[in-house]
Write a protein that holds these residues in place. Structure first.
Motif, PDB file in Angstrom:
ATOM      1  N   HIS A   1       0.835  -1.214   0.000  1.00  0.00           N
ATOM      2  CA  HIS A   1       0.000   0.000   0.000  1.00  0.00           C
ATOM      3  C   HIS A   1       0.866   1.258   0.000  1.00  0.00           C
ATOM      4  O   HIS A   1       0.529   2.244  -0.660  1.00  0.00           O
TER       5      HIS A   1
ATOM      6  N   ARG B   1       2.145   1.887  -3.493  1.00  0.00           N
ATOM      7  CA  ARG B   1       1.098   2.514  -4.318  1.00  0.00           C
ATOM      8  C   ARG B   1       0.936   3.987  -3.963  1.00  0.00           C
ATOM      9  O   ARG B   1       0.764   4.843  -4.833  1.00  0.00           O
TER      10      ARG B   1
ATOM     11  N   PHE C   1      -4.105   7.739  -4.902  1.00  0.00           N
ATOM     12  CA  PHE C   1      -4.345   6.994  -3.664  1.00  0.00           C
ATOM     13  C   PHE C   1      -5.344   7.749  -2.789  1.00  0.00           C
ATOM     14  O   PHE C   1      -6.265   7.155  -2.210  1.00  0.00           O
TER      15      PHE C   1
ATOM     16  N   THR D   1      -8.978   6.815  -1.176  1.00  0.00           N
ATOM     17  CA  THR D   1      -9.318   6.965   0.243  1.00  0.00           C
ATOM     18  C   THR D   1     -10.651   7.686   0.389  1.00  0.00           C
ATOM     19  O   THR D   1     -11.520   7.271   1.179  1.00  0.00           O
TER      20      THR D   1
ATOM     21  N   PHE E   1      -6.162   0.316   5.383  1.00  0.00           N
ATOM     22  CA  PHE E   1      -4.910   0.752   4.743  1.00  0.00           C
ATOM     23  C   PHE E   1      -5.100   1.984   3.856  1.00  0.00           C
ATOM     24  O   PHE E   1      -4.123   2.625   3.463  1.00  0.00           O
ATOM     25  N   ASP E   2      -6.362   2.327   3.572  1.00  0.00           N
ATOM     26  CA  ASP E   2      -6.597   3.577   2.838  1.00  0.00           C
ATOM     27  C   ASP E   2      -6.219   4.799   3.665  1.00  0.00           C
ATOM     28  O   ASP E   2      -5.953   5.870   3.117  1.00  0.00           O
TER      29      ASP E   2
END
Length: 856
Positions: free
Chosen positions: A436, A439, A447, A451, A487-488
């Protein structure tokens, strides 16, 4: 039938109602073998003829109608003129004959309401020392009359004690002709330490100390090791001594600077203090005296002003101590406990957000106990090493400089399975975060958009939550959905990296001092966005034309405002309606339940002169200067790219808590529906009572209609009774009650705290305890204990901020930086030092607050 008089060595067991707290204590300690001078208690029944005669007078009725000083004085004068009946005289003489011949007496009151756990009448009743036998009757009448004093009556009114039941007992005790006397405490009242006895000592009678006419010697003794750990010898210029024929004489000691007690006497007295505390089973203060080198216990009372620990947090004297940090005051901006249901949910929040890296329980890092939550610093120092010390100091610098002491006295000796599991979880988390993070760093803007989409999806699930499953299943489903987008939340890391890159770019230039503006008021911060949404609502003509909160509530519920305003209001409620004071507790009412408070917040915003407008201007100017510097270095493109990353990602550090609060709002809505069902079933008195049940209890009650809920609630709340009177919880406390505070003094006008937001401002102080207490005008300096998101509108008018609670990670510090307000925190007791209208200079760069001028 109650006796008229009880000697201290009586075989009978008088009650509190018969002899009062002080006499009951002296009788109990005499029976326990403690060195109490001979004495007797004239019971409430002894004075019944006097009391009955007074309570039929018009003067007494006038006092009940209006307990003024004049009314009290008239009744007190009647009481002082009372004379003993034949029965009273016979009983008193018979008991006085049991005393050794000669000597004098101490005569003092003993009220049935005195020295109870919640009431202390210390110093209000009159005491008469050096009373001769032929003075007894007159002095007893005066001691009796003191129960009608205005100070006593006023105190009873404040404590909610009925005046109709006014009664008294009077103690007559052999007067000790003390060479040295004083007071002693079985815990240290300055730091709350249960293992330290404190002794104040002076020459002659203790009245000199109690009345404040002499500064006594001061000794602190470790009760475990029986070592004297502090000793301050004063010049005791005055001493009171008994006259052989009664009364007292004031004189000067032979050597005023001599130590009042020998080392051996200090330790002997400490032993008596320990024995008295052991006898009662709770902390006590005592009055004591030495006469011809013989130690006497004169009085013992419960200490009612100490901070009590929950039993689960206490370690035995002499064993390895534990150290706790109360997380609420330092991280949440309030000190009150959470509800039972709220504490249950918040414990899950911390467990899930930390992904196993912050284990709960006695052997872990978090202790969730009776509506409160503590970091267990003793375990964290073992499991996290030096990082733990850095973490403590980032919240509050009260422990700064004590690192060696903390490691020596508190660090856990062994690594528990929970600590080992936390370490494995932290290592595992690094591996899970890696793809993550790659990315994120490859394309932070993309990203961040992901989110935002995840956040909207989760908000939709919370909005759609219904009472269609057992409550524990609803809670688990909510957290499972939360886990799915965990993980966002890493988006904020790109913002931190972008900030670091620009700070490095500005190093050595005038732009270095402007770095704080990079993260000020970023659009991705939901708390900052809420502030802007409130400002927009406050600007509608509808709000400016609304006269009061009642009018606002009516128009909102009737939806009679203009469509444009209602649309904006609905959007605000949809996105921020779950936010508010103490928002992490599911039991806290939300905006739609507190429309009046919300209206007052909107009306308090100054549309023409507020910090959001100033912050925007200052930030734009700062960014323009930094762009010029970046351009001169040929790095303008890199600067703009990193700034864009900060704007889009940095604010997501607040997103997890925002989502938790919105989840709480949804769960609250469902819980109240369930609570209403329990009320309809006759199992609860009000729907809100459900918040004092645990998650498991609510779920069980849904499937078992025979489960009695009121007894469960009573059991849940029982452990909290010991802290029922506590108003301020200490941030740091050990398992023997010792409170760690940063000591500050206001004498010089300079208060040294923690610098948490850059800048200097001079203005007038406004001290607030709650965000709704009083209006903060533009230019005012906000002085308070701590804040949380419901305080955000208050910051709009503030020009600087002073906080009792330290740490750069709390809400107040974060919002101060967002708005560019100078802010100093970590000043314990400052809301009692600074007053409304004081002229302050707040230096947020160096952490200094100066009181330049006190208000008239």
């Amino acid at each position: 039938m109650s006796a008229l008089i009880y000697s201290f060595d009586t075989d009978q067991r008088p009650t509190l109602a018969e002899v009062g707290g002080k006499a009951l204590s002296l009788i109990a300690t005499t029976k326990a073998g403690l060195p109490v001078p001979d004495g007797l208690a004239l019971s409430v029944a002894f004075f019944a003829p006097w009391t009955e005669a007074i309570k039929v007078t018009p003067e007494w009725q006038a006092l009940l109608d209006a307990p003024t000083k004049e009314a009290c004085d008239r009744v007190k004068a009647l009481a002082a003129q009372m004379t003993l009946t034949d029965a009273q005289t016979e009983a008193l003489i018979g008991h006085l004959d049991l005393f050794a011949s000669g000597g004098t007496f101490a005569v003092r009151s003993s009220s049935p309401e005195e020295d109870l756990a919640g009431a202390s009448f210390a110093g209000m009743y009159e005491t008469f020392l050096g009373t001769t036998r032929d003075q007894i009757e007159d002095v007893v009448a005066k001691a009796y009359a003191s129960m009608f004093d205005i100070h006593v009556m006023s105190y009873k009114v404040r404590q909610g004690i009925a005046l109709e039941g006014t009664a008294i007992s009077v103690i007559v005790q052999r007067q000790i002709a003390s060479d040295v006397s004083g007071v002693g405490f079985s815990l240290n009242p300055m730091n709350n330490c249960y293992d330290e006895a404190v002794i104040d000592a002076g020459f002659g009678l203790g009245e000199a100390i109690v009345s404040g006419i002499v500064t006594p010697d001061h000794y602190v003794v470790d009760k475990v090791s029986m070592e004297i750990i502090d000793k301050r010898i004063s010049e005791k210029a005055v001493a009171l001594h008994l006259n052989p024929d009664g009364g007292m004489t004031k004189g000067a000691p032979t050597d005023p600077q001599a130590q009042a007690l020998t080392e051996g006497q200090i330790l002997e007295l400490t032993g008596l203090i320990k024995d008295t505390e052991d006898h009662y089973g709770f902390p006590v203060d005592i009055e004591w005296a030495y006469e011809n080198d013989r130690l006497f216990l004169l009085q013992a009372r419960p200490i009612t002003t100490y901070f009590p620990l929950f039993p689960e947090m206490i370690t035995a004297p002499g064993t390895r101590k534990k150290l706790y940090m109360d997380t609420f005051g330092l991280t949440q901006g309030f000190n009150e406990r959470l509800s039972i249901l709220g504490a249950d949910i918040w414990a899950i929040v911390l467990d899930r957000l930390k992904r196993g890296g912050m284990p709960a329980g006695p052997e872990g890092y978090l202790l969730n106990l009776h509506g409160r939550q503590y970091f267990q610093l003793h375990n964290m120092m073992k499991g996290l090493g030096k990082r733990a010390l850095d973490l403590f100091n980032s919240y509050d610098n009260a422990l700064e400089g004590r690192e060696a002491e903390l490691l020596r006295d508190y660090k856990a000796q062994t690594m528990s399975p929970q600590m080992k599991q936390a370490r494995r979880a932290q290592i595992s988390m690094v591996g899970k975060m890696l793809p993550h993070t790659i990315r994120l760093l490859w394309d932070p803007i993309r990203f961040a958009k992901g989110t935002e989409a995840s956040v909207e999806g989760l908000l939709d699930k919370f909005r759609a939550m219904e009472n269609d499953r057992p409550f524990d299943a609803l809670v688990e489903d909510a957290f499972t959905a939360f886990d799915a987008i965990f993980f966002d939340f890493l988006a904020y890391m790109a913002g931190f990296l972008g900030e670091w890159r620009i700070r490095r770019m500005m190093r050595g230039t005038e732009g270095e001092a402007l770095k704080m503006f990079l993260v000020m008021d970023v659009p991705s911060n939901p708390t900052s966005a809420m502030g802007h949404a409130m400002l927009a609502l406050a600007g509608f003509p509808d709000i400016r034309a609304t006269l009061d909160a009642a009018d606002f509530e009516t128009k909102i519920r009737e939806r009679s405002y203009a469509p444009e305003f209602m649309e904006a209001f609905d959007a605000y409620i949809d996105r921020y309606g779950a936010r508010g004071f103490r928002e992490i507790d599911i039991a806290t009412p939300r905006v739609m339940e507190r429309l009046g408070d919300f209206f007052q917040q909107l009306k308090a915003i100054n549309l023409d002169d507020n910090q959001m407008l100033h912050a925007h201007t200052r930030k734009a100017d700062a960014i323009a200067k930094m762009r010029e510097i970046a351009k001169s270095k040929g790095k303008l493109k890199a600067f703009d790219k990193n700034l864009r990353t900060i704007e889009v990602t940095y604010g997501h550090r607040e997103t997890p808590k925002y989502l938790v609060v919105m989840m709480n709002g949804a769960l609250r809505r469902v819980a109240l529906e369930i609570g209403a069902e329990f009320v309809a079933q006759g199992r609860l008195d009000a729907a809100g009572d459900i918040f004092e049940l645990s998650i498991a209890q609510v779920a069980q009650a849904q499937t078992d209609e025979t489960l009695a809920l009121r007894p469960l609630i009573a059991t849940n709340l029982k452990p909290m009774e010991i802290v029922a009177g506590v108003k301020d919880y200490p941030n740091f406390i050990d398992s023997r009650g010792k409170i760690f505070r940063k000591h500050i003094e206001a004498g010089s006008g300079d208060l040294a705290g923690m610098a948490v937001s850059h800048g200097t401002y001079t203005g007038r102080a406004k001290v607030l305890k709650t965000p709704y207490e009083k209006r903060l005008e533009p230019g005012d300096i906000l002085v308070t204990v701590a804040t949380e998101p419901s305080w955000t509108p208050v910051f709009v008018n503030a020009s600087a901020v002073v906080l009792e609670v330290g740490g750069g990670l709390q809400h107040g510090a974060i919002i101060a930086r967002e708005y560019g307000l100078p802010c100093v925190s970590g000043l314990p007791g400052v809301t009692g030092i600074i007053k409304d209208g004081d002229l302050l200079e707040v230096d947020g760069t160096n952490g200094i607050v100066k009181i330049l001028e006190t208000a008239a």
